[in-house]
Design a protein around this motif. Structure first.
Motif, PDB file in Angstrom:
ATOM      1  N   GLY A   1       0.639  -1.278  -0.023  1.00  0.00           N
ATOM      2  CA  GLY A   1      -0.065   0.244   0.064  1.00  0.00           C
ATOM      3  C   GLY A   1       0.836   1.306   0.141  1.00  0.00           C
ATOM      4  N   TYR A   2       2.003   1.095  -0.480  1.00  0.00           N
ATOM      5  CA  TYR A   2       2.800   2.318  -0.391  1.00  0.00           C
ATOM      6  C   TYR A   2       2.623   3.416  -1.604  1.00  0.00           C
ATOM      7  CZ  TYR A   2       7.265   5.330  -1.183  1.00  0.00           C
ATOM      8  OH  TYR A   2       7.998   6.238  -1.131  1.00  0.00           O
ATOM      9  N   SER A   3       2.654   4.595  -0.988  1.00  0.00           N
ATOM     10  CA  SER A   3       2.595   5.838  -1.915  1.00  0.00           C
ATOM     11  C   SER A   3       3.528   6.780  -1.383  1.00  0.00           C
ATOM     12  CB  SER A   3       1.357   6.249  -1.942  1.00  0.00           C
ATOM     13  OG  SER A   3       0.718   6.814  -1.190  1.00  0.00           O
ATOM     14  N   ARG A   4       4.007   7.659  -2.188  1.00  0.00           N
ATOM     15  CA  ARG A   4       4.837   8.973  -1.746  1.00  0.00           C
ATOM     16  C   ARG A   4       4.194   9.896  -1.020  1.00  0.00           C
ATOM     17  NH1 ARG A   4       7.321   8.201  -7.188  1.00  0.00           N
ATOM     18  NH2 ARG A   4       5.957   9.882  -7.695  1.00  0.00           N
ATOM     19  N   GLN A   5       2.961  10.101  -1.405  1.00  0.00           N
ATOM     20  CA  GLN A   5       2.193  10.774  -0.739  1.00  0.00           C
ATOM     21  C   GLN A   5       1.712  10.510   0.729  1.00  0.00           C
ATOM     22  OE1 GLN A   5       1.530   9.612  -3.646  1.00  0.00           O
ATOM     23  NE2 GLN A   5       0.391  11.298  -5.140  1.00  0.00           N
ATOM     24  N   ILE A   6       1.529   9.090   1.100  1.00  0.00           N
ATOM     25  CA  ILE A   6       1.351   8.776   2.266  1.00  0.00           C
ATOM     26  C   ILE A   6       2.526   8.651   3.278  1.00  0.00           C
ATOM     27  CG2 ILE A   6       0.942   6.783   3.862  1.00  0.00           C
ATOM     28  CD1 ILE A   6      -1.001   5.660   1.780  1.00  0.00           C
ATOM     29  N   LEU A   7       3.827   8.564   2.695  1.00  0.00           N
ATOM     30  CA  LEU A   7       4.923   8.651   3.332  1.00  0.00           C
ATOM     31  C   LEU A   7       5.248  10.142   3.560  1.00  0.00           C
ATOM     32  CD1 LEU A   7       7.548   7.390   4.803  1.00  0.00           C
ATOM     33  CD2 LEU A   7       8.669   7.350   2.340  1.00  0.00           C
ATOM     34  N   ALA A   8       5.052  11.008   2.578  1.00  0.00           N
ATOM     35  CA  ALA A   8       5.403  12.463   2.833  1.00  0.00           C
ATOM     36  C   ALA A   8       4.627  13.018   3.855  1.00  0.00           C
ATOM     37  CB  ALA A   8       5.016  13.170   1.464  1.00  0.00           C
ATOM     38  N   GLN A   9       3.228  12.563   4.267  1.00  0.00           N
ATOM     39  CA  GLN A   9       2.513  12.914   5.116  1.00  0.00           C
ATOM     40  C   GLN A   9       2.949  12.609   6.438  1.00  0.00           C
ATOM     41  OE1 GLN A   9      -1.204  11.172   4.042  1.00  0.00           O
ATOM     42  NE2 GLN A   9      -1.781  12.767   2.363  1.00  0.00           N
ATOM     43  N   TYR A  10       3.497  11.418   6.823  1.00  0.00           N
ATOM     44  CA  TYR A  10       4.102  10.977   7.927  1.00  0.00           C
ATOM     45  C   TYR A  10       5.403  11.659   8.329  1.00  0.00           C
ATOM     46  CZ  TYR A  10       0.199   7.461   8.913  1.00  0.00           C
ATOM     47  OH  TYR A  10      -0.843   6.934   9.039  1.00  0.00           O
ATOM     48  N   ILE A  11       6.090  11.990   7.228  1.00  0.00           N
ATOM     49  CA  ILE A  11       7.215  12.642   7.406  1.00  0.00           C
ATOM     50  C   ILE A  11       6.956  13.966   7.840  1.00  0.00           C
ATOM     51  CG2 ILE A  11       9.265  13.548   6.336  1.00  0.00           C
ATOM     52  CD1 ILE A  11       9.545  11.140   4.628  1.00  0.00           C
ATOM     53  N   GLY A  12       6.139  14.605   7.087  1.00  0.00           N
ATOM     54  CA  GLY A  12       5.584  16.040   7.690  1.00  0.00           C
ATOM     55  C   GLY A  12       5.322  16.131   8.959  1.00  0.00           C
ATOM     56  N   GLU A  13       4.376  15.038   9.517  1.00  0.00           N
ATOM     57  CA  GLU A  13       3.819  15.301  10.758  1.00  0.00           C
ATOM     58  C   GLU A  13       4.909  14.915  11.684  1.00  0.00           C
ATOM     59  OE1 GLU A  13       1.125  12.317  13.846  1.00  0.00           O
ATOM     60  OE2 GLU A  13       1.221  12.006  11.586  1.00  0.00           O
ATOM     61  N   ALA A  14       5.940  14.032  11.563  1.00  0.00           N
ATOM     62  CA  ALA A  14       6.980  13.798  12.221  1.00  0.00           C
ATOM     63  C   ALA A  14       8.076  14.957  12.600  1.00  0.00           C
ATOM     64  CB  ALA A  14       8.040  12.470  11.766  1.00  0.00           C
ATOM     65  N   SER A  15       8.084  15.794  11.555  1.00  0.00           N
ATOM     66  CA  SER A  15       8.968  16.986  11.530  1.00  0.00           C
ATOM     67  C   SER A  15       8.296  18.215  12.493  1.00  0.00           C
ATOM     68  CB  SER A  15       9.256  17.524  10.146  1.00  0.00           C
ATOM     69  OG  SER A  15       8.120  18.098   9.597  1.00  0.00           O
ATOM     70  N   VAL A  16       7.238  18.164  12.847  1.00  0.00           N
ATOM     71  CA  VAL A  16       6.562  19.207  13.606  1.00  0.00           C
ATOM     72  C   VAL A  16       6.186  18.652  14.942  1.00  0.00           C
ATOM     73  CG1 VAL A  16       5.792  20.689  12.077  1.00  0.00           C
ATOM     74  CG2 VAL A  16       4.404  18.845  12.856  1.00  0.00           C
ATOM     75  N   LEU A  17       6.600  17.162  15.392  1.00  0.00           N
ATOM     76  CA  LEU A  17       6.330  16.787  16.660  1.00  0.00           C
ATOM     77  C   LEU A  17       7.449  17.180  17.451  1.00  0.00           C
ATOM     78  CD1 LEU A  17       5.572  12.914  15.793  1.00  0.00           C
ATOM     79  CD2 LEU A  17       4.017  14.952  16.175  1.00  0.00           C
ATOM     80  N   GLN A  18       7.072  17.822  18.783  1.00  0.00           N
ATOM     81  CA  GLN A  18       8.053  18.210  19.663  1.00  0.00           C
ATOM     82  C   GLN A  18       7.879  17.025  21.057  1.00  0.00           C
ATOM     83  OE1 GLN A  18       9.574  20.127  18.871  1.00  0.00           O
ATOM     84  NE2 GLN A  18       8.268  21.099  17.006  1.00  0.00           N
ATOM     85  N   SER A  19       9.021  17.068  21.575  1.00  0.00           N
ATOM     86  CA  SER A  19       9.120  16.244  22.725  1.00  0.00           C
ATOM     87  C   SER A  19       8.130  16.638  23.882  1.00  0.00           C
ATOM     88  CB  SER A  19      10.569  16.339  23.395  1.00  0.00           C
ATOM     89  OG  SER A  19      11.358  15.769  22.470  1.00  0.00           O
TER      90      SER A  19
END
Length: 357
Positions: free
Chosen positions: A273-291
């Protein structure tokens, strides 16, 4: 092997991107010039039985490549740099002119490489995925200007190779976990620890966003697990993303976010079920997560939880979650109707940036 032992030591002294393209790059250039690298790779090829016509052979007469691009945003971790005789002959001629030429070629790869050689499909896929973070850049997704946009607009994307030695095909990572490959495993592991431990960017304009280190290979995921067991990395979630992808979300000592999955998403293998769009969304979410401390109750469903998938969602709500495209990187909402409402921007998140004083 003295050369590889020295390389591991050099990696351990890296404290940021400036060291990689400065002191480390200069050391690699001199080691290539004085024949240390050539001798070491000749012995490795002999030990592994890699003949000159073997696609796995490590190229002793080519300058090594530890990093390319910018390392303050998304950093994609690969096994080792590829080798195409014609293209790499041109690359080597440009890089061998001086230590400065060598470092500039790697740092400015999205500008220099197309001018002298062309483009690389691997990095074209990666740049397209990166462009999905930004609405303003969507016009570049199918454009021949994708690489030039990455350079001209200083997209914060780059790469790290676990082993810096070029080869036509990757025949090294299967050997990392064998007795004969122990020294190369030390190199790969120290490289991964280095990039995961580099300090966050000090630019105030980027304080809301974290470096995201994407490790997408079976060998890389295994090394991530070892670094986690050694407390170099801290586990944040074992169920980040679609379950079939087997993604893990971890955090480095200096605050970098690490996403690990045992698939080579830009080359031969992709998860179900891979797509670049889905991976990009999770990377985007991870980039703004704070401890932030893990709360005792999920802010969506109210149930008591042991683990957060993100700062505000429990595992159960993650499983039923859906992505909302609002915000610069994409805010996240869930089917149970709470967490983030449509239109919430990343700068409204309630937790302070990890890089704040």
């Amino acid at each position: 092997m003295h050369y590889l032992d020295q390389y591991v030591t050099q990696l351990g002294d890296v404290r940021g991107e400036g060291d990689i393209y400065g002191r480390l790059s200069n050391w690699q250039y001199q080691a290539f010039r004085d024949g240390s690298q050539c001798d070491a790779l000749a012995r490795l090829n002999e030990a592994f039985g890699f003949k000159a016509d073997n696609p796995f052979v490590l190229q002793p007469n080519h300058l090594p490549t530890t990093a390319v691009g910018r390392l303050d945003g998304l950093v994609i971790v690969s096994a080792n740099p590829g080798f195409r005789p014609t293209a790499n002959k041109v690359e080597h001629c440009v890089r061998e002119k001086s230590p400065v030429s060598n470092a500039d070629f790697c740092r400015n790869i999205f500008d220099v490489y197309p001018k002298h050689i062309g483009t690389i499909r691997y990095w074209t896929y990666a740049l397209r995925m990166w462009a999905m973070h930004f609405t303003a850049h969507r016009q570049h997704l199918r454009s021949r200007h994708l690489w030039s946009s990455a350079h001209d607009e200083q997209w914060e994307i780059g790469g790290i190779d676990l082993l810096p030695f070029h080869s036509s095909r990757d025949g090294i990572t299967p050997l990392l976990f064998t007795p004969s490959g122990e020294i190369l495993k030390r190199v790969a592991k120290q490289t991964l620890a280095m990039v995961c431990s580099m300090p966050q960017c000090a630019d105030p304009a980027r304080r809301m966003y974290r470096r995201v280190v994407l490790v997408s290979s079976k060998a890389g995921a295994r090394l991530v697990n070892e670094l986690r067991d050694e407390k170099v990395l801290q586990m944040r979630s074992q169920c980040f993303g679609p379950p079939d992808w087997k993604m893990q979300l971890l955090e480095g000592r200096a605050g970098s976010t690490v996403i690990s999955l045992p698939y080579q998403v830009f080359s031969r293998g992709t998860p179900p079920g891979y797509s670049r769009q889905i991976l990009a969304q999770y990377i985007g979410e991870a980039s703004v997560l704070q401890s932030a401390p893990i709360p005792s109750n999920c802010e969506t469903c109210g149930r008591r939880i042991k683990e957060q998938v993100t700062r505000m969602r429990c595992t159960a709500c993650q499983v039923h979650g859906k992505t909302d495209r609002a915000g610069v990187f994409g805010a996240i909402s869930s089917d149970c109707g709470a967490h983030f409402q449509d239109g919430v921007q990343p700068d409204t998140y309630p937790y302070p940036p990890a890089s704040s004083p």
